[in-house]
Design a protein around this motif. Structure first.
Motif, PDB file in Angstrom:
ATOM      1  N   LEU A 151       2.290   1.232  11.865  1.00 23.88           N
ATOM      2  CA  LEU A 151       3.038   1.800  10.729  1.00 23.88           C
ATOM      3  C   LEU A 151       4.351   1.036  10.515  1.00 23.88           C
ATOM      4  N   ALA A 205       5.639   4.221   1.452  1.00 26.67           N
ATOM      5  CA  ALA A 205       6.166   5.473   2.035  1.00 26.67           C
ATOM      6  C   ALA A 205       7.079   5.159   3.229  1.00 26.67           C
ATOM      7  N   MET A 206       6.682   4.199   4.055  1.00 28.43           N
ATOM      8  CA  MET A 206       7.497   3.843   5.228  1.00 28.43           C
ATOM      9  C   MET A 206       8.849   3.255   4.802  1.00 28.43           C
ATOM     10  N   ALA A 237       3.461  -2.161   8.884  1.00 29.91           N
ATOM     11  CA  ALA A 237       3.079  -2.028   7.467  1.00 29.91           C
ATOM     12  C   ALA A 237       4.304  -2.086   6.554  1.00 29.91           C
ATOM     13  N   THR A 238       5.478  -1.693   7.088  1.00 28.05           N
ATOM     14  CA  THR A 238       6.697  -1.630   6.283  1.00 28.05           C
ATOM     15  C   THR A 238       7.052  -3.007   5.721  1.00 28.05           C
ATOM     16  N   SER A 281       0.840  -1.205   0.000  1.00 24.65           N
ATOM     17  CA  SER A 281       0.000   0.000   0.000  1.00 24.65           C
ATOM     18  C   SER A 281       0.874   1.253   0.000  1.00 24.65           C
ATOM     19  N   TYR A 284      10.538   6.347   8.722  1.00 25.87           N
ATOM     20  CA  TYR A 284      10.682   5.153   9.563  1.00 25.87           C
ATOM     21  C   TYR A 284      11.330   5.494  10.917  1.00 25.87           C
ATOM     22  N   LEU A 294       1.034   3.406   2.188  1.00 28.61           N
ATOM     23  CA  LEU A 294       1.581   3.521   3.544  1.00 28.61           C
ATOM     24  C   LEU A 294       2.878   2.707   3.670  1.00 28.61           C
TER      25      LEU A 294
END
Ligand code: HEM
Length: 158
Positions: free
Chosen positions: A84, A18-19, A87-88, A13, A26, A15
């Motif tokens: 978050l 971006a991470m 999600a990485t 995603s 991060y 998210l």
């Protein structure tokens, strides 16, 4: 074993991307994650040790009115920041034994909080004494939240 489609979707995603791609995002999220669980677990450990008899002259109720909101604020920072971080690399972290152990500890910690506030805490407010059940709750809380920290730190090693 193939990762669950929702883990793949989360990792790919916007998210997750971006991470992984942002240089500062991060570390910034991880710093907030650490600040959150320091506030959460620090407040909880202080309160649990009081319930177990440390600093016996310190009145429990005003201490709780100070420590509980701090712990709640800490959780409200640590949990979303943790998501978050998750999600990485969702597919690999979800399979990580330390991460699973940590989630179990967090679940036990939260269930124990609910049981404590519905049970022993009400008794303590009414009778003014710390029951065996309250002390047991404090001991389970210490083990669960310290376990979450141990699991969290070991994620990077397993
Ligand atoms: C609310 C209680 C929580 C506590 C006490 C906690 C504790 C920790 C600790 C001690 C670390 C290691 C930090 C470091 O040394 O760099 C960590 C990392 C991590 N946490 Fe949490 N955490 C919590 C919630 C969550 C949640 C809800 C998630 C995800 C859904 C999560 C995901 C992660 C991830 C993915 C890392 C690994 C970061 C890395 O190694 O780079 N955490 N956590």
């Amino acid at each position: 074993m193939e990762a669950h489609p929702w883990l793949v979707a989360l990792e790919q995603s916007g998210l997750g991307v971006a991470m992984r791609q942002s240089l500062l995002l991060y570390p910034a999220v991880e710093i907030l994650h650490i600040l959150g669980f320091v506030l959460l677990v620090g407040s909880i450990v202080g309160f649990d040790l009081r319930l177990l008899g440390l600093a016996a002259r310190l009145p429990i109720e005003p201490f709780a009115r100070h420590a509980v909101p701090l712990a709640m604020l800490g959780f409200c920072i640590a949990a979303p920041m943790g998501f978050l971080l998750f999600a990485t690399e969702a597919t690999s972290i979800a399979a990580n034994t330390a991460f699973r152990f940590k989630l179990v500890c967090i679940a036990i910690g939260l269930l124990n909080v609910a049981w404590f506030h519905l049970g022993p805490w009400r008794g303590l407010l009414q009778r003014g004494e710390t029951s065996l059940a309250a002390k047991l709750g404090a001991a389970v809380s210490l083990l669960a939240w310290i376990g979450a920290i141990i699991g969290g730190r070991l994620i990077a090693y397993l």
